[in-house]
Design a protein around this motif. Structure first.
Motif, short mmCIF file in Angstrom:
data_model
loop_
_atom_site.label_atom_id
_atom_site.label_comp_id
_atom_site.label_asym_id
_atom_site.label_seq_id
_atom_site.Cartn_x
_atom_site.Cartn_y
_atom_site.Cartn_z
N ASN A 161 0.83 -1.21 0.00
CA ASN A 161 0.00 0.00 0.00
C ASN A 161 0.86 1.25 0.00
O ASN A 161 2.09 1.16 -0.03
N THR A 162 0.16 2.39 0.08
CA THR A 162 0.84 3.68 0.18
C THR A 162 0.28 4.42 1.39
O THR A 162 -0.95 4.50 1.56
N HIS A 163 1.19 4.90 2.22
CA HIS A 163 0.77 5.72 3.37
C HIS A 163 0.86 7.19 2.95
O HIS A 163 1.83 7.61 2.32
N TYR A 164 -0.14 7.95 3.37
CA TYR A 164 -0.23 9.37 2.97
C TYR A 164 -0.55 10.20 4.20
O TYR A 164 -1.49 9.89 4.93
N ILE A 221 -3.59 3.83 1.34
CA ILE A 221 -4.15 3.67 0.00
C ILE A 221 -3.80 2.25 -0.47
O ILE A 221 -2.61 1.95 -0.73
N PRO A 222 -4.80 1.37 -0.57
CA PRO A 222 -4.50 -0.02 -0.99
C PRO A 222 -3.91 -0.05 -2.40
O PRO A 222 -4.23 0.81 -3.24
N GLN A 223 -3.08 -1.04 -2.66
CA GLN A 223 -2.39 -1.13 -3.95
C GLN A 223 -3.36 -1.24 -5.12
O GLN A 223 -3.13 -0.71 -6.21
N LYS A 224 -4.51 -1.87 -4.93
CA LYS A 224 -5.44 -2.11 -6.04
C LYS A 224 -6.08 -0.82 -6.56
O LYS A 224 -6.57 -0.77 -7.68
N VAL A 225 -6.08 0.22 -5.72
CA VAL A 225 -6.67 1.49 -6.19
C VAL A 225 -5.62 2.58 -6.33
O VAL A 225 -5.95 3.74 -6.58
N GLU A 226 -4.34 2.23 -6.14
CA GLU A 226 -3.32 3.28 -6.09
C GLU A 226 -3.19 4.05 -7.41
O GLU A 226 -3.01 5.28 -7.41
#
Length: 978
Positions: A161-164, A221-226
């Motif tokens: 994922n991505t942390h924001y 932010i999950p990887q599938k929607v990044e």
């Protein structure tokens, strides 16, 4: 609790949270104690009571108080709900979770946000507090921080994922703001309260981007929607704010700025079809309802971005082997803004990067500004070429006009880029209302609107020749040619003498014919010169001088010149029947050498061969209509129409008849060339110069409708340019110095057959009685009977109805009087109408009332004489004043009138002078025109002759009808009753 202005006080601003409206401010004044500390004694302050506390307020305070008034719940309810209601009822209804009005909620929020932002900007240096729950306005102080905080957005991408999350710095130090009870007072732009600090942000960051993190460390932010998230959200953050990224790359680059206008067609009607012509060019079915959409963009290297307001950078996302690169392209905001401003100055009304125009306007704009677009390096690109590809290169139309013997030769070159088009083909397309042409390379060129506008009349009036590159134009279109030359729309080669017709003052001076027995005033001589000039070039003319300026005299001088110079051919003069005798009188007076044939009456010789024995044939419109076959068989030198408005309706029999007449020259005379409509001009101008104004349909579409319905100034100017050389109109005010102070003329009227029959019956009856009485008892005993008889005859000469109330026929004099009233009113004149018979005034009164013409009236029974005078003198709408001789002969000052009509002759000319002097006296600034109406072959005509014979006696002794009659001899009486 009231705050005293006599004691120290402090203005504060208190922040509180409304259940529905969010954070609001309210203004208060608080009383200070003797040590300058705030007390619990406070009072709300608004715009209404603020002046009471003026000593403690500055300019910003007044602004703040006004803004805070506007966001209170009562003010919001009043603004957004017109019906009277309680605030609690309003909020329960509008903000109901299930059935509330979401659109209204958003509108109210936007209204409040705008005012919150203004308030927060103005609060610097002010005392600000949070309001206590008990309503205490100064519960907890907040400090307005001048330094703007900076925000850095962090992105950390890993395999899952991505942390924001964002971090905030204030005064260069990291601010601890999460989980601290911080709250956003305003979102656009963001203003945040952190502990006791009210802070704002660099780059006007949207507070909604910070709001999720008030009580949260980061967002996952999950990887599938990044990829979607990166594209829609992160690119915007990267473009506008500072971003620290781990796990993807941000590539900042700079390129040269290249403006580009993309255009496409918005077709609102069904698609047209193309049909080819053998020449390789073809007309294209026009999409009359289509529009062109312009989109402004900017190329930066390989990237193109849409227009934005004050952009700093734009971002394009690139994905390579599972990795992401954000290409951050710096934007040249100053150049982009300047480009937009320059385009808008030139008429491209760009809003949000877009503009629309009708197709013809769009390509006209592109053609007009091609040089500017090239100089600024603005690219043009069509984005919908699959359906129809438009030509956007240079369009050129070069026209040369050369004067030939009988025509102007029109030579033209038409080019679209490298392709040359036949001028005749272009003209045919435009005249068929086509606006597109297909070029040999398949592109479609839109004919520039400027060509259609600038050359519309030229395209309409040109005629074809055998040469496809040359067309011809009649010489009477010289004004049109000159207008093209003046507008740098054509190269013109024209005879200098012909050019002079444009400037009337430059026309050469011609000698007055030797056989003319009179003197032309300077302006009349100028009119004569103008008609002579038109004659040389075979142009027709319209002499449209104001009533009373001598159109007849000028025309007779022209006809005498024609007789002496060139022509043994007769000229034909057509007029209303009532004017024929006046023309005869004037011709015998000024041109005694002219042989005149009056072609009227039931006993007229219907033989055209006789015309060759005369110089002038005079007839009426009625006879012309009946005898058109006879009249049209002779070739006249001039055909002249007097009172030519008689043919203003081209569909009338008389208009059709006069157009069948054959002549070398044509001339029309009228004081009112335009009575009701612009179209009145068409038939008259087409008679004197056929084709001058095109077809009737063309004239209505191109001139009448734009001028009358749209008040089109340019069309009015163009029409004036076309007709100006051929219409000469002078008003009295223009030639006043050439006129005598008083201008007198006699207007002869012809009795109608029924009127003449009544007159002869009465005349026979009284003549026999009077002559018998004279023979038996002498003149003295017959005077009373003579007075009765003459009075009755004079009344019948005016109108038989004055003697026989049941009379249903017409009166020749009444027809002439009413005609001249209408003419004078149409020219803006004010008229005094005198009669010694109240019954005669009554007939005129009936006519005026029937026509709804306002008037003033004065006879012996009028009570408010001065009221009637003031009504006429002071009201510009009242053009007519009816006055009886006895009531108005003396003591009236009527200087607003410049026309005087004397309806019947008076025995004593001095009385007539007194009537005229009602208008011609000190204070009169205009020339006074007097018309005396005399019925032909009546006692009136004979009274006029007797007046001249006994002028000295009349001036010295005669004051009444009775005294005049006493001086008559038996011979005089016999002459009166002949």
């Amino acid at each position: 609790m009231k705050v005293s202005t006599a004691q120290p006080f402090q203005l504060i601003y208190s922040l509180y949270q409304h259940e529905y409206l969010g954070y609001l401010f309210e203004s208060f004044v608080i009383q200070l104690d003797d040590k300058g500390r705030l007390t619990l004694q406070h009072q709300n302050i608004s715009s209404k009571n603020a002046p009471e506390f003026a000593s403690g307020l500055d300019e910003n305070d007044y602004k703040l108080i006004k803004l805070m008034d506007e966001i209170q719940q009562e003010a919001v309810v009043l603004k957004f709900y017109k019906k009277k209601t309680k605030p609690e009822d309003f909020f329960l209804k509008v903000y109901d979770k299930e059935r509330g009005d979401k659109v209204l909620q958003e509108t109210i929020e936007q209204y409040l946000e705008i005012r919150r932002a203004k308030i927060l900007e103005l609060l610097g240096g002010k005392m600000i507090f949070e309001m206590g729950r008990d309503g205490e306005p100064a519960w907890k102080q907040i400090h307005w921080i001048e330094e703007k905080a900076s925000v850095l957005f962090h992105f950390r991408r890993n395999e899952d994922n991505t942390h924001y999350f964002p971090t905030i710095k204030l005064y260069g130090e990291k601010l601890d703001w999460q989980y601290k009870g911080a709250y956003l007072v305003c979102s656009e732009p963001g203003w945040m309260v952190v502990e006791d600090k009210l802070i704002s942000f660099e780059k006007n960051i949207d507070g909604n981007k910070l709001k999720p993190f008030l009580n949260k460390k980061f967002i996952v932010i999950p990887q599938k929607v990044e990829e979607t998230y990166y594209q829609k959200f992160v690119t915007q953050l990267v473009a506008s704010f500072d971003v620290y990224a781990k796990g993807f790359e941000i590539n900042s680059v700079k390129y040269e700025t290249q403006p580009v206008i993309n255009f496409s067609e918005l077709v609102q009607a069904s698609n047209g079809t193309l049909f080819d012509k053998p020449s390789g060019h073809s007309a294209v079915q026009d999409q009359e309802d289509s529009k062109i959409l312009f989109k402004l963009g900017f190329n930066y290297g390989p990237y193109q971005f849409s227009y934005e307001k004050q952009p700093t950078a734009s971002v394009k996302l690139e994905k390579q082997n599972g990795s992401y690169i954000f290409h951050k392209v710096s934007r040249n905001a100053a150049l982009e803004t300047e480009t937009v401003n320059e385009l808008q100055k030139r008429g491209l009304k760009i809003q949000n990067g877009r503009a629309t125009m009708s197709r013809s306007q769009a390509f006209n704009w592109l053609n007009e500004h091609s040089e500017f677009l090239s100089e600024r390096g603005i690219l043009l690109k069509q984005t919908d070429t699959e359906r129809k590809k438009y030509f956007v290169g240079e369009s050129v139309l070069e026209i040369k006009v050369e004067e030939g013997i009988d025509w102007f030769d029109i030579k033209a070159i038409v080019r679209f880029g490298q392709f040359e088009i036949s001028f005749q083909e272009l003209r045919k397309l435009i005249n068929r209302q086509k606006r597109e042409i297909k070029l040999p390379n398949g592109e479609v060129a839109v004919i520039p609107e400027a060509w259609i506008k600038d050359y519309a009349e030229l395209f309409a009036f040109m005629e074809e020749t055998g040469d496809s590159k040359v067309l011809k134009l009649r010489k009477h279109h010289l004004s049109l040619v000159q207008d093209l030359h003046n507008g740098n729309l054509a190269q013109v080669s024209m005879n200098r003498k012909l050019h002079k017709l444009q400037g009337f003052e430059e026309i050469e001076d011609y000698e007055v014919p030797k056989g003319f027995a009179g003197t032309l005033r300077p302006y009349q001589k100028a009119g004569y010169n103008w008609m002579r000039f038109l004659s040389e070039y075979n142009f027709g003319g319209c002499l449209a001088d104001d009533m009373g300026l001598g159109k007849t005299v000028q025309t007779l001088a022209l006809l005498q010149a024609q007789k002496e110079l060139i022509s043994q051919q007769a000229s034909l003069l057509i007029m209303p029947t009532s004017l024929i005798y006046n023309w005869q009188i004037e011709a015998s007076k000024f041109t005694p050498e002219l042989k005149v044939l009056v072609y009227t009456g039931t006993g007229r010789d219907k033989n055209a061969e006789q015309f060759a024995n005369y110089d002038l044939v005079v007839t009426s419109y009625g006879i012309t209509r009946i005898d058109i076959d006879i009249l049209s068989s002779y070739y006249f030198n001039y055909v002249i129409l007097d009172e030519s408005q008689a043919i203003k309706n081209p569909d009338s029999l008389i208009a059709k008849s006069v157009n069948k007449l054959k002549s070398r020259h044509r001339l029309i005379l009228t004081g009112t060339p335009l009575e009701n409509s612009t179209f009145d001009l068409w038939s008259q101008m087409s008679f004197i110069n056929p084709g001058l104004l095109g077809t009737a349909k063309y004239f209505k579409n191109e001139f009448q409708l734009p001028i009358e319905k749209k008040a089109d100034v340019e069309k009015t100017r163009k029409l004036n340019v076309i007709i100006k050389p051929f219409i000469l109109r002078r008003q009295k005010s223009q030639v006043a110095k050439d006129l005598p102070e008083k201008f007198e003329s006699v207007k002869y009227s012809q009795m109608t057959p029924e009127q003449e029959e009544r007159y002869e019956e009465v005349k026979s009856h009284y003549r026999n009685q009077i002559l018998d009485t004279i023979e038996k008892s002498g003149i003295k005993k017959s005077q009373l009977l003579l007075l009765q008889g003459l009075t009755k005859l004079r009344q019948i000469a005016n109108h038989p109805k004055m003697v026989e109330p049941d009379y249903t026929g017409d009166s020749g004099k009444l027809e002439d009087i009413t005609y001249m009233i209408e003419s004078a009113i149409s020219e803006g004149h004010k008229i005094l109408i005198f009669s010694q018979f109240v019954k005669h005034l009554g007939l005129i009164r009936e006519y005026l009332e029937d026509k709804q013409i306002e008037f003033a009236y004065l006879d012996g029974s009028t009570k408010d004489r001065q009221g009637q005078v003031e009504k006429f003198q002071e009201n510009d709408h009242i053009k007519v004043f009816l006055i009886s001789l006895k009531a108005g002969g003396l003591g009236l000052n009527l200087t607003k009138a410049d026309y005087v009509f004397l309806l019947d002759p008076w025995w004593n000319p001095a009385i007539e002078e007194q009537a005229v002097d009602r208008a011609h006296r000190i204070g009169q600034k205009k020339t006074v025109f007097t018309y005396k109406f005399i019925t032909r072959n009546s006692v009136e005509e004979k009274i006029l002759a007797l007046q001249k014979n006994k002028l000295k006696l009349a001036n010295e002794l005669i004051t009444t009808e009775e005294s005049f009659i006493k001086k008559l001899t038996a011979e005089d009486i016999s002459e009166l009753l002949q």
